[in-house]
Design an enzyme around this catalytic site. Sequence first.
Site, mmCIF file in Angstrom:
data_model
loop_
_atom_site.group_PDB
_atom_site.id
_atom_site.type_symbol
_atom_site.label_atom_id
_atom_site.label_comp_id
_atom_site.label_asym_id
_atom_site.label_seq_id
_atom_site.Cartn_x
_atom_site.Cartn_y
_atom_site.Cartn_z
ATOM 1 C CG HIS A 13 0.650 -4.880 6.267
ATOM 2 N ND1 HIS A 13 0.300 -3.596 6.603
ATOM 3 C CD2 HIS A 13 1.929 -4.832 5.841
ATOM 4 C CE1 HIS A 13 1.335 -2.799 6.382
ATOM 5 N NE2 HIS A 13 2.327 -3.521 5.918
ATOM 6 C CE1 TYR A 16 0.425 -0.522 14.781
ATOM 7 C CE2 TYR A 16 1.115 -2.811 14.842
ATOM 8 C CZ TYR A 16 0.118 -1.873 14.798
ATOM 9 O OH TYR A 16 -1.193 -2.263 14.752
ATOM 10 N NE ARG A 17 6.575 3.365 8.881
ATOM 11 C CZ ARG A 17 5.325 3.050 8.573
ATOM 12 N NH1 ARG A 17 4.780 1.980 9.058
ATOM 13 N NH2 ARG A 17 4.618 3.816 7.788
#
Length: 125
Positions: A13, A16-17
């Site tokens: 998983h 990143y944002r």
Amino acid sequence: MIHPYNPFVPTVHCNYRMFELYDAEGNTIDRWFGGGTDLTPYYLFEEDAIQFHQTYKNVCDGFDPSFYQKFKKVCDDYFVNTHRNNERRGIGGIFYDHKRPSGFPVLSGSKAPSPLERAGEMPFG
């Protein structure tokens, strides 16, 4: 997130944002980063777990030696299956939120963890 066909390749998983908020005139009034990565192997190879965590520790340490332990604890506390007696999901990773641009670790350019490199070549079935 990947859920591989080969059982020797772990589920990864990686999210990143960057968020930005604007005022009525379109000016940026706030921005921050959030995200993280965790690893869930189906077959645990201890050397892969060590290398996975060491890769993220090395990158985080390049920005602030306190980041890795802070981000790892957030991940460990977040990915808990409460419906399974507080069982942890996988081997953990890092997770963070509301990190402003100054002093924030950028993980691009770091070496990919070995579980994906090696396990994808392992025969199965």
